[in-house]
Structure formats: C-alpha cells, structure tokens
Motif scaffolding. Structure first.
Motif, short mmCIF file in Angstrom:
data_model
loop_
_atom_site.label_atom_id
_atom_site.label_comp_id
_atom_site.label_asym_id
_atom_site.label_seq_id
_atom_site.Cartn_x
_atom_site.Cartn_y
_atom_site.Cartn_z
N ALA A 59 0.83 -1.20 0.00
CA ALA A 59 0.00 0.00 0.00
C ALA A 59 0.87 1.25 0.00
N GLU A 60 1.94 1.22 0.75
CA GLU A 60 2.85 2.37 0.79
C GLU A 60 3.51 2.59 -0.56
N GLU A 61 3.91 1.50 -1.21
CA GLU A 61 4.56 1.59 -2.52
C GLU A 61 3.60 2.03 -3.62
N ALA A 62 2.41 1.44 -3.65
CA ALA A 62 1.50 1.62 -4.78
C ALA A 62 0.46 2.72 -4.59
N GLN A 63 0.20 3.13 -3.33
CA GLN A 63 -0.84 4.13 -3.05
C GLN A 63 -2.15 3.76 -3.79
N PRO A 64 -2.75 2.62 -3.45
CA PRO A 64 -3.95 2.16 -4.17
C PRO A 64 -5.14 3.10 -3.95
N ASP A 65 -6.11 2.98 -4.85
CA ASP A 65 -7.35 3.76 -4.75
C ASP A 65 -8.34 3.05 -3.85
N MET A 66 -8.21 1.72 -3.74
CA MET A 66 -9.12 0.93 -2.92
C MET A 66 -8.39 -0.30 -2.42
N VAL A 67 -8.83 -0.77 -1.23
CA VAL A 67 -8.31 -2.01 -0.68
C VAL A 67 -9.48 -2.93 -0.35
N LEU A 68 -9.39 -4.17 -0.80
CA LEU A 68 -10.32 -5.22 -0.38
C LEU A 68 -9.57 -6.01 0.67
N LEU A 69 -10.06 -6.00 1.89
CA LEU A 69 -9.29 -6.47 3.04
C LEU A 69 -10.03 -7.53 3.83
N ASP A 70 -9.40 -8.69 3.98
CA ASP A 70 -9.96 -9.77 4.79
C ASP A 70 -9.89 -9.39 6.26
N MET A 71 -10.94 -9.70 7.00
CA MET A 71 -11.02 -9.34 8.41
C MET A 71 -10.15 -10.23 9.29
N LYS A 72 -10.14 -11.53 9.00
CA LYS A 72 -9.43 -12.50 9.85
C LYS A 72 -8.26 -13.10 9.10
N MET A 73 -7.06 -12.76 9.57
CA MET A 73 -5.85 -13.34 8.99
C MET A 73 -4.87 -13.63 10.12
N PRO A 74 -4.00 -14.60 9.93
CA PRO A 74 -3.00 -14.86 10.96
C PRO A 74 -2.06 -13.66 11.11
N GLY A 75 -1.56 -13.48 12.29
CA GLY A 75 -0.67 -12.35 12.54
C GLY A 75 -1.47 -11.10 12.82
N MET A 76 -1.43 -10.16 11.90
CA MET A 76 -2.14 -8.90 12.04
C MET A 76 -3.55 -9.04 11.47
N ASP A 77 -4.57 -8.71 12.27
CA ASP A 77 -5.94 -8.85 11.76
C ASP A 77 -6.35 -7.64 10.92
N GLY A 78 -7.49 -7.78 10.26
CA GLY A 78 -7.96 -6.77 9.34
C GLY A 78 -8.20 -5.41 9.98
N ILE A 79 -8.66 -5.39 11.22
CA ILE A 79 -8.92 -4.11 11.90
C ILE A 79 -7.62 -3.34 12.09
N GLU A 80 -6.58 -4.02 12.53
CA GLU A 80 -5.28 -3.37 12.72
C GLU A 80 -4.72 -2.87 11.39
N ILE A 81 -4.85 -3.68 10.34
CA ILE A 81 -4.38 -3.26 9.02
C ILE A 81 -5.17 -2.05 8.56
N LEU A 82 -6.49 -2.09 8.73
CA LEU A 82 -7.36 -0.97 8.35
C LEU A 82 -6.92 0.32 9.04
N LYS A 83 -6.70 0.25 10.34
CA LYS A 83 -6.28 1.44 11.09
C LYS A 83 -4.97 2.01 10.55
N ARG A 84 -4.03 1.14 10.25
CA ARG A 84 -2.74 1.60 9.74
C ARG A 84 -2.84 2.16 8.33
N LEU A 85 -3.67 1.52 7.50
CA LEU A 85 -3.87 2.03 6.14
C LEU A 85 -4.50 3.41 6.16
N LYS A 86 -5.52 3.58 6.99
CA LYS A 86 -6.22 4.87 7.06
C LYS A 86 -5.35 5.96 7.67
#
Length: 119
Positions: A41-68
């Motif tokens: 996301a940092e490299e590409a600066q996407p217009d939209m992200v489709l993000l899975d909520m449950k993933m091993p390691g970092m969950d979707g909520i944490e990723i969402l917060k960091r992306l935003k």
C-alpha cells in the motif's frame, strides 16, 4: 487506471478477485498478510483495498487502522467469513466503507467497487 489492493490469506480468493478486477481494467496488487499489505500500500498508493477481516498475525482491523492513518481518504472494503457484528461495526467506525460476508457474490463485490471508484 485505478489500483486495487487485494488482501486475503487465502490464495484462491486473491486469485479470483485479481482476475475479476484485472478483466474490468483495474490495476491489481495482492498481499497474503498484513505486513505485505502495508508495504504494498505504501509503494502503490492504491485507490481501494479489499481487506480480509481475519488473517493470521495482524488482523484486518489493525491493518485498516494503519492504512487509514497513512492514507486518510483510502477506500477500504472488508471481507469476512464470520458474521461477527462487533468486528463489522468496529471496521466501519475505523473507516471501512463497506463489508461483504464470505462466501460473497463476486459480481456484487465487483459492482460495489466500480460504483465507489467512479468519482
């Protein structure tokens, strides 16, 4: 050309969504985990992200917060195999524009993305 970042730990879902959006003329990037997603996301600066909520390691909520935090106006749609209302509500509170429950209708997801990126 609009760019969509697809983040899911399931390779089949990444492949399916990559194919659908590539055929629609979008540039697609995929990631299988949170760390990879944040880097891409940092490299590409996407217009939209489709993000899975449950993933091993970092969950979707944490990723969402960091992306935003990094890209305030980024459009993020959550995908979840779980109908957990508290997580869905939290994702909306954190800035997700929409969510889909797996298994989802890929054409419904496609149409929602196209609608959100039309501006």
């Amino acid at each position: 050309m609009k760019t969509i970042l697809i983040v899911d730990d399931q390779p089949g879902i990444r492949l399916l969504l990559d194919e659908v959006f590539s055929l629609e003329g979008f540039r697609t990037i995929t990631a299988g985990n949170g760390k990879e997603a944040l880097r891409k996301a940092e490299e590409a600066q996407p217009d939209m992200v489709l993000l899975d909520m449950k993933m091993p390691g970092m969950d979707g909520i944490e990723i969402l917060k960091r992306l935003k935090k990094a890209q305030k106006d980024l459009k993020v749609m959550m995908m979840t195999a779980y109908g957990e209302l508290d997580l869905i509500e939290e994702s909306i509170t954190c800035g997700a524009v929409r969510y889909f429950t797996k298994p989802f209708d890929v054409f419904e997801v496609r149409d929602a993305v196209k609608c959100l990126l039309e501006d």
